[in-house]
Scaffold this active site. Structure first.
Site, PDB file in Angstrom:
ATOM      1  N   GLY A  83      -7.089  -8.971   0.952  1.00 60.74           N
ATOM      2  CA  GLY A  83      -5.854  -9.287   1.672  1.00 60.74           C
ATOM      3  C   GLY A  83      -5.321 -10.689   1.408  1.00 60.74           C
ATOM      4  O   GLY A  83      -4.143 -10.876   1.086  1.00 60.74           O
ATOM      5  N   LYS A 114     -16.404 -18.064   3.892  1.00 60.10           N
ATOM      6  CA  LYS A 114     -17.843 -18.106   4.165  1.00 60.10           C
ATOM      7  C   LYS A 114     -18.721 -17.522   3.073  1.00 60.10           C
ATOM      8  O   LYS A 114     -18.454 -16.440   2.552  1.00 60.10           O
ATOM      9  CB  LYS A 114     -18.137 -17.342   5.455  1.00 60.10           C
ATOM     10  CG  LYS A 114     -17.634 -18.042   6.687  1.00 60.10           C
ATOM     11  CD  LYS A 114     -18.062 -17.258   7.889  1.00 60.10           C
ATOM     12  CE  LYS A 114     -17.698 -17.972   9.172  1.00 60.10           C
ATOM     13  NZ  LYS A 114     -17.930 -17.093  10.308  1.00 60.10           N
ATOM     14  N   GLY A 154     -11.890  -4.498   1.953  1.00 63.46           N
ATOM     15  CA  GLY A 154     -13.326  -4.228   2.084  1.00 63.46           C
ATOM     16  C   GLY A 154     -13.848  -3.331   0.972  1.00 63.46           C
ATOM     17  O   GLY A 154     -14.949  -3.539   0.455  1.00 63.46           O
ATOM     18  N   ARG A 176       0.824  -1.214   0.000  1.00 61.61           N
ATOM     19  CA  ARG A 176       0.000   0.000   0.000  1.00 61.61           C
ATOM     20  C   ARG A 176       0.861   1.268   0.000  1.00 61.61           C
ATOM     21  O   ARG A 176       0.478   2.280  -0.582  1.00 61.61           O
ATOM     22  CB  ARG A 176      -0.926   0.013   1.209  1.00 61.61           C
ATOM     23  CG  ARG A 176      -2.155  -0.842   0.989  1.00 61.61           C
ATOM     24  CD  ARG A 176      -3.059  -0.795   2.186  1.00 61.61           C
ATOM     25  NE  ARG A 176      -4.353  -1.405   1.872  1.00 61.61           N
ATOM     26  CZ  ARG A 176      -5.278  -1.670   2.767  1.00 61.61           C
ATOM     27  NH1 ARG A 176      -5.068  -1.375   4.039  1.00 61.61           N
ATOM     28  NH2 ARG A 176      -6.418  -2.215   2.406  1.00 61.61           N
TER      29      ARG A 176
HETATM   30  C1  3PG Z   1      -8.551  -2.042   5.105  1.00 57.72           C
HETATM   31  O1  3PG Z   1      -7.475  -2.514   5.522  1.00 57.72           O
HETATM   32  O2  3PG Z   1      -9.428  -2.735   4.550  1.00 57.72           O
HETATM   33  C2  3PG Z   1      -8.735  -0.561   5.182  1.00 57.72           C
HETATM   34  O3  3PG Z   1      -7.562   0.073   5.542  1.00 57.72           O
HETATM   35  C3  3PG Z   1      -9.881  -0.192   6.088  1.00 57.72           C
HETATM   36  O4  3PG Z   1      -9.617  -0.510   7.423  1.00 57.72           O
HETATM   37  P1  3PG Z   1     -10.830  -0.658   8.445  1.00 57.72           P
HETATM   38  O5  3PG Z   1     -11.576  -1.917   8.057  1.00 57.72           O
HETATM   39  O6  3PG Z   1     -10.236  -0.731   9.826  1.00 57.72           O
HETATM   40  O7  3PG Z   1     -11.732   0.542   8.283  1.00 57.72           O
END
Ligand code: 3PG
Length: 390
Positions: free
Chosen positions: A344, A191, A367, A34
């Site tokens: 991830g 899931k 996310g 990142r």
């Molecule tokens: C992530 O790693 O998906 C983003 O940086 C968002 O982090 P968060 O889910 O803690 O808001």
């Protein structure tokens, strides 16, 4: 939306929200993907003579208190190394920051500020007062309506999209909006419940949906097979059936594994056995698709014009159950299709097999990537669109 690349930044106070939320262990950054993805934006602003203030969150600390464990200090140090010049970490910045033209400073973790997560207007106005131009470049956090990703953009004199955010949105829109067909999506992970919305929305736009990982177990069960002690969500079997029927109604099919790799316990040392999907025993746990299934999925990927990949198809962290995920990654890497991957675990698999150079676009979003695939509006993007309309 307005873009940073179209603005004259010389001498301006430029506040750039980035997603520098990276894994840190013992005070060191352990994966800097990142940070590297954010570098072109930072360099562009600094070289243009801007007074650059970077802001990001790290982790999920308690608001209103400083904690060393969630400090951006390791990120400042790592970034200094990559830029070849010292990036100052500023701890107290809400009343203003002195930054020279062409200098880059990093503001301490925004989640130490009370009101950040609830998009507090007072805090957002204080961020906005720091700058002449606010640049939203944190695609990975664009799904959060928080003071540093959303509120600040409403009050800053100018708000625009940074080059990374713009590139992410371009790549995703290209993959889903006007894809070269066939468009094939491969969705893995553990899931169905966390991926149901994405499976639903992707099934409406893709030509071929492939499921793997724990998700596939629920589809296997939906076909009436035993899954032993595998992860399986019985309550979602009707949803799996509905998705399979919907695919059939469109003249396609969601393929279900014909062979699987099983173990007796979730461990790095448990022996792996390959068996037909009808031969799974009562004590077995399915940890990967079998080699025949992997080959048939790879053949589907080979025909693709566009590929979207989210989620491993097995427990690739354990080498004996990594075959399926490795085969998927290699098939995507070998394909001429425009390929986009995010999440991830997916990125960890791409790293593990050294495939990064052969995937057309790797998203920095976890996310946020998923929410985009789900067809949701990302609040930070909606804010930029609203500002562009005036
Ligand atoms: C992530 O790693 O998906 C983003 O940086 C968002 O982090 P968060 O889910 O803690 O808001």
């Amino acid at each position: 939306v307005k873009k940073m690349s179209g603005l004259d930044l010389a001498g301006q106070r430029v506040l750039i929200r980035q997603d520098l939320n990276v894994p840190v262990k013992d005070g060191k950054v352990t994966s800097d993907a990142r940070i590297r993805a954010s570098l072109p934006t930072i360099k562009q602003a600094a070289e243009a003579g801007a007074r650059v203030m970077l802001m990001s969150h790290l982790g999920r600390p308690e608001e209103g208190v400083f904690s060393e464990a969630d400090s951006l200090a390791p990120v400042a140090e790592h970034l200094s190394g990559l830029l070849g010049s010292q990036v100052r970490l500023v701890r107290d910045y809400l009343d203003g920051v002195d930054v020279a033209e062409g200098e880059v400073v990093l503001l301490e973790n925004v989640r130490f500020n009370k009101g950040e997560k609830k998009d507090d207007e007072t805090l957002a106005r204080r961020y906005a007062a720091l700058c002449d131009i606010y640049v939203m470049d944190a695609f990975g956090t664009a799904h959060r309506a928080q003071a540093s990703t959303h509120g600040v953009g409403q009050f800053a004199p100018v708000a625009c999209a940074g080059p990374l955010l713009a590139a992410e949105l371009d790549a995703l829109s290209k993959a889903l909006g006007s894809p070269k067909r066939p468009l094939v999506a491969i969705v893995g992970g553990s899931k169905v419940s966390t991926k149901l919305t994405v499976l639903d929305s992707l099934s409406q736009v893709v030509d071929q949906l492939i499921v793997g990982g724990g998700i596939a177990n629920t589809f296997i069960a939906a076909q009436g097979h035993r899954v032993g002690k595998s992860l399986c969500e019985d309550d979602l079997i009707p949803e799996a059936k509905r998705l399979m029927e919907a695919a059939r109604a469109k003249g396609g099919e969601i393929p279900v594994p014909t062979d699987v790799t099983v173990g007796q316990e979730f461990s790095e040392t448990t022996p792996a056995t390959v068996c037909g999907v009808a031969e799974v025993g009562g004590g077995d746990m399915i940890f990967d698709v079998g080699p025949k299934t992997a080959a048939s999925y790879a053949a589907l990927l080979k025909k693709a014009g566009t590929i979207v990949w989210n989620g491993p198809v097995g427990v690739f962290e354990f080498d004996q159950f990594a075959g399926g995920t490795k085969a998927m990654g290699e098939a995507i890497a070998a394909s001429d299709a425009f390929s986009i991957a995010g999440g991830g675990d997916t990125l960890a698999a791409i790293d593990k097999y050294g495939l990064a150079d052969k995937i057309s676009y790797i998203s920095t979003g976890g996310g946020a990537f998923l929410e985009f695939l789900e067809g949701k509006t990302l609040p930070a993007v909606a804010m930029l669109e609203a500002r562009a309309k005036g």
